[in-house]
Design a protein around this motif. Sequence first.
Motif, PDB file in Angstrom:
ATOM      1  N   ILE A   6       0.865  -1.175   0.000  1.00  7.22           N
ATOM      2  CA  ILE A   6       0.000   0.000   0.000  1.00  7.22           C
ATOM      3  C   ILE A   6       0.902   1.226   0.000  1.00  7.22           C
ATOM      4  CG2 ILE A   6      -1.751   1.318   1.256  1.00  7.22           C
ATOM      5  CD1 ILE A   6      -2.802  -1.328   2.355  1.00  7.22           C
ATOM      6  N   ASP A   7       0.763   2.077  -1.006  1.00 10.57           N
ATOM      7  CA  ASP A   7       1.597   3.268  -1.164  1.00 10.57           C
ATOM      8  C   ASP A   7       0.725   4.506  -1.056  1.00 10.57           C
ATOM      9  OD1 ASP A   7       4.187   4.612  -2.156  1.00 10.57           O
ATOM     10  OD2 ASP A   7       2.701   5.322  -3.626  1.00 10.57           O
ATOM     11  N   TRP A   8       1.024   5.371  -0.086  1.00 10.15           N
ATOM     12  CA  TRP A   8       0.290   6.628   0.042  1.00 10.15           C
ATOM     13  C   TRP A   8       0.781   7.557  -1.060  1.00 10.15           C
ATOM     14  CZ3 TRP A   8      -3.042   4.509   2.870  1.00 10.15           C
ATOM     15  CH2 TRP A   8      -2.698   3.727   3.972  1.00 10.15           C
ATOM     16  N   GLY A   9      -0.136   8.031  -1.906  1.00 10.83           N
ATOM     17  CA  GLY A   9       0.236   8.664  -3.160  1.00 10.83           C
ATOM     18  C   GLY A   9       0.549  10.147  -3.081  1.00 10.83           C
ATOM     19  N   PRO A  10       0.918  10.755  -4.237  1.00  8.77           N
ATOM     20  CA  PRO A  10       1.346  12.160  -4.280  1.00  8.77           C
ATOM     21  C   PRO A  10       0.212  13.171  -4.259  1.00  8.77           C
ATOM     22  CG  PRO A  10       1.488  11.191  -6.469  1.00  8.77           C
ATOM     23  CD  PRO A  10       1.104  10.082  -5.536  1.00  8.77           C
ATOM     24  N   MET A  11      -1.012  12.766  -4.663  1.00  7.77           N
ATOM     25  CA  MET A  11      -2.150  13.693  -4.622  1.00  7.77           C
ATOM     26  C   MET A  11      -2.927  13.497  -3.326  1.00  7.77           C
ATOM     27  SD  MET A  11      -1.658  12.267  -7.821  1.00  7.77           S
ATOM     28  CE  MET A  11      -3.108  11.332  -8.317  1.00  7.77           C
ATOM     29  N   PRO A  12      -3.561  14.545  -2.803  1.00  2.89           N
ATOM     30  CA  PRO A  12      -4.324  14.408  -1.561  1.00  2.89           C
ATOM     31  C   PRO A  12      -5.362  13.284  -1.646  1.00  2.89           C
ATOM     32  CG  PRO A  12      -4.112  16.715  -2.131  1.00  2.89           C
ATOM     33  CD  PRO A  12      -3.574  15.940  -3.302  1.00  2.89           C
ATOM     34  N   GLY A  13      -5.318  12.374  -0.669  1.00  2.29           N
ATOM     35  CA  GLY A  13      -6.285  11.279  -0.612  1.00  2.29           C
ATOM     36  C   GLY A  13      -5.979  10.103  -1.510  1.00  2.29           C
ATOM     37  N   SER A  14      -4.888  10.146  -2.253  1.00  2.52           N
ATOM     38  CA  SER A  14      -4.596   9.077  -3.207  1.00  2.52           C
ATOM     39  C   SER A  14      -3.752   7.975  -2.564  1.00  2.52           C
ATOM     40  CB  SER A  14      -3.845   9.627  -4.420  1.00  2.52           C
ATOM     41  OG  SER A  14      -2.559  10.098  -4.056  1.00  2.52           O
ATOM     42  N   TYR A  15      -3.854   6.780  -3.116  1.00  2.82           N
ATOM     43  CA  TYR A  15      -2.956   5.695  -2.725  1.00  2.82           C
ATOM     44  C   TYR A  15      -2.916   4.655  -3.831  1.00  2.82           C
ATOM     45  CZ  TYR A  15      -6.781   2.473  -1.340  1.00  2.82           C
ATOM     46  OH  TYR A  15      -7.873   1.640  -1.324  1.00  2.82           O
ATOM     47  N   GLY A  16      -1.896   3.809  -3.774  1.00  2.00           N
ATOM     48  CA  GLY A  16      -1.749   2.731  -4.746  1.00  2.00           C
ATOM     49  C   GLY A  16      -1.643   1.398  -4.035  1.00  2.00           C
ATOM     50  N   TRP A  17      -1.803   0.309  -4.796  1.00  2.00           N
ATOM     51  CA  TRP A  17      -1.749  -1.015  -4.188  1.00  2.00           C
ATOM     52  C   TRP A  17      -1.174  -2.028  -5.169  1.00  2.00           C
ATOM     53  CZ3 TRP A  17      -6.222   1.462  -5.655  1.00  2.00           C
ATOM     54  CH2 TRP A  17      -6.949   0.876  -6.695  1.00  2.00           C
ATOM     55  N   VAL A  18      -0.585  -3.069  -4.598  1.00  2.00           N
ATOM     56  CA  VAL A  18      -0.185  -4.262  -5.350  1.00  2.00           C
ATOM     57  C   VAL A  18      -0.779  -5.452  -4.618  1.00  2.00           C
ATOM     58  CG1 VAL A  18       1.695  -5.695  -6.208  1.00  2.00           C
ATOM     59  CG2 VAL A  18       1.981  -3.204  -6.111  1.00  2.00           C
ATOM     60  N   PHE A  19      -1.632  -6.202  -5.314  1.00  2.00           N
ATOM     61  CA  PHE A  19      -2.253  -7.401  -4.760  1.00  2.00           C
ATOM     62  C   PHE A  19      -1.803  -8.605  -5.579  1.00  2.00           C
ATOM     63  CE2 PHE A  19      -6.332  -5.387  -2.725  1.00  2.00           C
ATOM     64  CZ  PHE A  19      -5.529  -4.717  -1.823  1.00  2.00           C
ATOM     65  N   PRO A  20      -1.081  -9.566  -4.984  1.00  2.00           N
ATOM     66  CA  PRO A  20      -0.614 -10.735  -5.720  1.00  2.00           C
ATOM     67  C   PRO A  20      -1.702 -11.810  -5.846  1.00  2.00           C
ATOM     68  CG  PRO A  20       0.176 -10.835  -3.471  1.00  2.00           C
ATOM     69  CD  PRO A  20      -0.598  -9.547  -3.592  1.00  2.00           C
ATOM     70  N   LYS A  21      -1.824 -12.353  -7.046  1.00  5.19           N
ATOM     71  CA  LYS A  21      -2.825 -13.395  -7.289  1.00  5.19           C
ATOM     72  C   LYS A  21      -2.200 -14.477  -8.164  1.00  5.19           C
ATOM     73  CE  LYS A  21      -6.450  -9.909  -6.979  1.00  5.19           C
ATOM     74  NZ  LYS A  21      -7.461  -9.119  -7.722  1.00  5.19           N
ATOM     75  N   GLY A  22      -1.319 -15.258  -7.549  1.00  6.65           N
ATOM     76  CA  GLY A  22      -0.642 -16.311  -8.296  1.00  6.65           C
ATOM     77  C   GLY A  22       0.358 -15.729  -9.273  1.00  6.65           C
ATOM     78  N   ASP A  23       0.146 -15.993 -10.557  1.00  3.43           N
ATOM     79  CA  ASP A  23       1.090 -15.524 -11.575  1.00  3.43           C
ATOM     80  C   ASP A  23       0.752 -14.132 -12.101  1.00  3.43           C
ATOM     81  OD1 ASP A  23      -1.188 -16.098 -12.991  1.00  3.43           O
ATOM     82  OD2 ASP A  23      -0.266 -17.508 -14.376  1.00  3.43           O
TER      83      ASP A  23
END
Length: 417
Positions: free
Chosen positions: A205-222
């Motif tokens: 979970i990455d708190w992003g550069p714009m107010p209220g923004s964030y990013g994510w990486v969710f692994p699902k096998g390959d």
Amino acid sequence: MSSENSSADDARQVWDVVVVGAGPAGASAAYAAAVAGRRVLLLEKADLPRYKTCGGGIIGPSRDSLPPGFELPLKDRVHAVTFSHNGRFTRTRRSRQMLFGLINRPEFDHQLVEHAQKAGAELRTGAAVQRVEQHGSAVPDRRTVALVLQGGETVLARAVVGADGSAGRIGAHVGVKVDQVDLGLEAEIPVPETVAEDWKGRVLIDWGPMPGSYGWVFPKGDTLTVGVISRRGEGAATKRYLEDFIGRLGLAGFEPSISSGHLTRCRAEDSPLSRGRVLVCGDAAGLLEPWTREGISFALRSGRLAGEWAVRIAEAHDAVDTRRQALNYAFAVKAGLGVEMSVGKRMLAAFERRPGVFHAVLTGFRPAWKAFRDITRGATTLGELVRTHPLAHRAMTALDRRPAGGGSDSEGASVSS
């Protein structure tokens, strides 16, 4: 189905409950109404299974709202979360117990629909609703709602549940109002086994550069589901955030199998949840957590409530009883999900001002990490935590009052608990 007027209803093809939209909210509503023994029709404009832009995280409240015997089609079980603040100050926290599970929406949604069908609901795909009528020539009596489909066919029901998404026809008919609209962008990225293994059991979970923004990486096998979300109106900046995010993760060299976008809409506090014999739930009602924009648990929980109250509305013999049942549905939604949304809005406002503080607290303050674990695992909710835990209540009050300014971040190593 009620025995009264049953032969007449059969002749006119009047359903007890018609649910529009076969996502988690609609499937849950159809299941709840069908389990009660009513004649239920589930309408879906697309063919199933179909793709949906969504991270696919199944937290505790989602798991606890599934039909009995439902086997989650998990692609991974999350035991660790890596937090970063716009790519910096990375820190990982771990849990011995599973925090939440990850699914692919096409498979998950289709399985929910199958449970509704097993309970007795009838499914029709390729059925798009053009308009809703509760008065007029298409409506045979005051206890009936008419749904006019694309192509001209009319479907009649004693009660209708709208679960056709945030831009659907049913929400427009009810008059749903929103006060927060966000843009989510997402890429499904197939990766080699060595890369997949590095992400197994861990999300970012990455708190992003714009107010209220964030990013994510969710692994699902390959495959890695990589996405970002921010306020609508920041389209170019949001796209650039996703590109930069993917690049610094070392994933730019892998071709996404799917790239998609979606607008999420949170309801205004005074937005209606019904009109006459029509209820709305899930995205169609603007029900999701405003800070994280988590919507699956809100869809499942509100869908179940809508299905249960649609049964009561179907049995109502006059406008007064119909209104009473609709108000009871609204009260049930607001008493639970509404409280969570209210706290979520306060969290979002504070997070927009001081993302660095949130990052520092989550990664360096053990009670905050414990709260995160308890919420994701379903041991408590954000609203319950703020209401009952003195420390959480004081922290929320302090964040409400804290003026804008820069956060105080610091580098951190991996932390386990």
